[in-house]
Design a protein around this motif. Sequence first.
Motif, mmCIF file in Angstrom:
data_model
loop_
_atom_site.group_PDB
_atom_site.id
_atom_site.type_symbol
_atom_site.label_atom_id
_atom_site.label_comp_id
_atom_site.label_asym_id
_atom_site.label_seq_id
_atom_site.Cartn_x
_atom_site.Cartn_y
_atom_site.Cartn_z
ATOM 1 N N PRO A 134 -12.080 4.650 -12.886
ATOM 2 C CA PRO A 134 -11.487 4.708 -11.829
ATOM 3 C C PRO A 134 -10.722 3.523 -11.689
ATOM 4 O O PRO A 134 -11.191 2.294 -11.884
ATOM 5 C CB PRO A 134 -12.302 5.074 -10.692
ATOM 6 C CG PRO A 134 -13.344 5.835 -11.318
ATOM 7 C CD PRO A 134 -13.474 5.276 -12.677
ATOM 8 N N VAL A 135 -9.404 3.504 -11.186
ATOM 9 C CA VAL A 135 -8.405 2.263 -10.997
ATOM 10 C C VAL A 135 -8.020 2.365 -9.436
ATOM 11 O O VAL A 135 -7.633 3.393 -8.919
ATOM 12 C CB VAL A 135 -7.369 2.346 -11.620
ATOM 13 C CG1 VAL A 135 -6.433 0.862 -11.384
ATOM 14 C CG2 VAL A 135 -7.786 2.089 -12.953
ATOM 15 N N VAL A 136 -8.321 1.237 -8.742
ATOM 16 C CA VAL A 136 -7.944 1.008 -7.292
ATOM 17 C C VAL A 136 -6.630 -0.001 -7.310
ATOM 18 O O VAL A 136 -6.786 -0.963 -7.631
ATOM 19 C CB VAL A 136 -9.000 0.528 -6.432
ATOM 20 C CG1 VAL A 136 -8.491 0.332 -4.785
ATOM 21 C CG2 VAL A 136 -10.148 1.395 -6.460
ATOM 22 N N VAL A 137 -5.642 0.625 -6.749
ATOM 23 C CA VAL A 137 -4.558 -0.333 -6.489
ATOM 24 C C VAL A 137 -4.376 -0.603 -5.082
ATOM 25 O O VAL A 137 -4.141 0.486 -4.296
ATOM 26 C CB VAL A 137 -3.034 0.143 -7.217
ATOM 27 C CG1 VAL A 137 -2.002 -0.681 -6.716
ATOM 28 C CG2 VAL A 137 -2.949 0.372 -8.507
ATOM 29 N N VAL A 138 -4.493 -1.840 -4.558
ATOM 30 C CA VAL A 138 -4.687 -2.210 -3.345
ATOM 31 C C VAL A 138 -3.175 -2.273 -2.697
ATOM 32 O O VAL A 138 -2.475 -3.403 -3.285
ATOM 33 C CB VAL A 138 -5.508 -3.511 -3.130
ATOM 34 C CG1 VAL A 138 -5.418 -3.980 -1.537
ATOM 35 C CG2 VAL A 138 -6.870 -3.183 -3.736
ATOM 36 N N ARG A 139 -2.888 -1.492 -1.969
ATOM 37 C CA ARG A 139 -1.367 -1.634 -1.420
ATOM 38 C C ARG A 139 -1.630 -1.207 0.030
ATOM 39 O O ARG A 139 -2.736 -0.818 0.601
ATOM 40 C CB ARG A 139 -0.415 -0.784 -2.262
ATOM 41 C CG ARG A 139 -0.998 0.565 -2.199
ATOM 42 C CD ARG A 139 0.366 1.385 -2.967
ATOM 43 N NE ARG A 139 1.339 1.216 -1.971
ATOM 44 C CZ ARG A 139 2.570 0.894 -2.247
ATOM 45 N NH1 ARG A 139 2.813 0.319 -3.582
ATOM 46 N NH2 ARG A 139 3.631 0.867 -1.697
ATOM 47 N N GLY A 140 -0.313 -1.319 0.888
ATOM 48 C CA GLY A 140 -0.354 -0.740 2.086
ATOM 49 C C GLY A 140 -0.610 -1.894 3.533
ATOM 50 O O GLY A 140 -0.602 -2.965 2.783
ATOM 51 N N GLY A 141 -0.604 -1.460 4.556
ATOM 52 C CA GLY A 141 -0.892 -2.391 5.600
ATOM 53 C C GLY A 141 -2.076 -2.952 5.622
ATOM 54 O O GLY A 141 -3.161 -2.597 5.156
ATOM 55 N N GLU A 142 -2.090 -4.219 6.571
ATOM 56 C CA GLU A 142 -3.378 -4.862 6.790
ATOM 57 C C GLU A 142 -4.672 -3.752 7.332
ATOM 58 O O GLU A 142 -5.873 -3.887 7.004
ATOM 59 C CB GLU A 142 -3.229 -6.045 7.474
ATOM 60 C CG GLU A 142 -4.463 -6.956 7.750
ATOM 61 C CD GLU A 142 -5.244 -6.478 8.966
ATOM 62 O OE1 GLU A 142 -6.445 -6.976 8.883
ATOM 63 O OE2 GLU A 142 -4.874 -5.858 9.815
ATOM 64 N N ARG A 143 -4.034 -2.932 8.249
ATOM 65 C CA ARG A 143 -5.154 -1.991 8.904
ATOM 66 C C ARG A 143 -5.683 -0.889 7.918
ATOM 67 O O ARG A 143 -6.901 -0.697 7.995
ATOM 68 C CB ARG A 143 -4.457 -1.373 10.191
ATOM 69 C CG ARG A 143 -4.242 -2.100 11.355
ATOM 70 C CD ARG A 143 -3.597 -1.292 12.452
ATOM 71 N NE ARG A 143 -4.768 -0.626 13.019
ATOM 72 C CZ ARG A 143 -4.631 0.479 13.505
ATOM 73 N NH1 ARG A 143 -3.231 0.954 13.730
ATOM 74 N NH2 ARG A 143 -5.444 1.155 14.091
ATOM 75 N N ASN A 144 -4.745 -0.330 7.045
ATOM 76 C CA ASN A 144 -5.376 0.427 6.037
ATOM 77 C C ASN A 144 -6.288 -0.336 5.155
ATOM 78 O O ASN A 144 -7.460 0.417 4.772
ATOM 79 C CB ASN A 144 -3.936 1.015 5.219
ATOM 80 C CG ASN A 144 -2.772 1.723 6.164
ATOM 81 O OD1 ASN A 144 -2.256 1.145 6.680
ATOM 82 N ND2 ASN A 144 -3.155 2.972 6.200
ATOM 83 N N ARG A 145 -5.931 -1.475 4.835
ATOM 84 C CA ARG A 145 -6.786 -2.290 3.620
ATOM 85 C C ARG A 145 -8.251 -2.603 4.321
ATOM 86 O O ARG A 145 -9.010 -2.613 3.732
ATOM 87 C CB ARG A 145 -5.968 -3.437 3.164
ATOM 88 C CG ARG A 145 -4.916 -3.079 2.636
ATOM 89 C CD ARG A 145 -4.233 -4.305 1.732
ATOM 90 N NE ARG A 145 -4.174 -5.697 2.474
ATOM 91 C CZ ARG A 145 -2.850 -5.909 3.112
ATOM 92 N NH1 ARG A 145 -2.115 -5.177 2.909
ATOM 93 N NH2 ARG A 145 -3.147 -7.156 3.733
ATOM 94 N N ARG A 146 -8.148 -2.903 5.580
ATOM 95 C CA ARG A 146 -9.479 -3.346 5.962
ATOM 96 C C ARG A 146 -10.116 -2.071 6.786
ATOM 97 O O ARG A 146 -11.423 -2.304 7.147
ATOM 98 C CB ARG A 146 -9.279 -4.349 7.025
ATOM 99 C CG ARG A 146 -8.838 -3.804 8.397
ATOM 100 C CD ARG A 146 -8.581 -5.024 9.289
ATOM 101 N NE ARG A 146 -7.801 -4.920 10.414
ATOM 102 C CZ ARG A 146 -8.134 -3.937 11.829
ATOM 103 N NH1 ARG A 146 -9.190 -3.589 11.874
ATOM 104 N NH2 ARG A 146 -7.212 -3.938 12.619
#
Length: 290
Positions: A134-146
């Motif tokens: 599995p691969v995670v691409v970290v993107r999106g807003g700060e609230r989504n990421r945390r």
Amino acid sequence: MDIPLVVGADGSDPGLAALDWAVEEAALHGLPLRLVHGSLWERYEGRVPSFARERPAGDVLAQHIVASGAERARLRRPEVKVSTDVLPEDPVSALLSAGHEAWALVVGSRGRGELAGLTLGSVGLGVAARAACPVVVVRGGERNRRGAFGRVVVGVGDLPLCLGTVRFAFQEAEVRGSTLHAVRAWRRPAPGPEATRTADGGTSAHEERASANLDEALLQAVREHPGVDVTRTPVEGPPRQVLLEASADADLIVVGALRRRGHPGLQLGRVAHALLHHAECPVVVVPQRV
């Protein structure tokens, strides 16, 4: 020895966001974290004679990137075991190699030197479309990421290929204490002689079939993870659009990608490709072997 969570380290702002996300993920799962940096500085600078007093600039930069990344991770989560590697390969090849012995690979949405306007960098695309894990691409807003929304979304495809994707999503929802939102997109049939015989144009049967597919795909995972709160939603519309809309208030969205044996090129379906470029939260692509 525990299989590590591997994160690509390149010193860029998106790379640091990926590192921060990865160390939290490692803490959640009780995994060691391995920082990998691919560097071909020797190819461009040449090998330095053993009697040289100064280290090559490329070597200094590579070691600084992984050392500073490791220090950042340890300060954020002291309980996570952190290791580093500088591999003499291009970034995509380095991460794909590391992925053969990884729980998952984590990368940023763009890397150092890539254009700011890119929705997804070449490294993220190359890794997500070819990795064995599995691969995670970290993107999106700060609230989504945390993880502020307490919601993991999984796109449920056709059986049996979607089962690995569903299993991964349940694991994530369980360790996070989040609700799992399972989505199955369906399309209204084109008008025709058969469709005109029913008041709704024949759409109810399609929605019922999508709902039944959801139940069947989730059955085993629900038994294995009885504590996970699951919502099941068959949604009319193109799968790409349905999941992009669902990503707006999600902490993570999980989709599958087919991997055909003997196929050397990039292998991403349209849905995964669209999410990697436009989703508003981190995206997990789970490879499904055909």
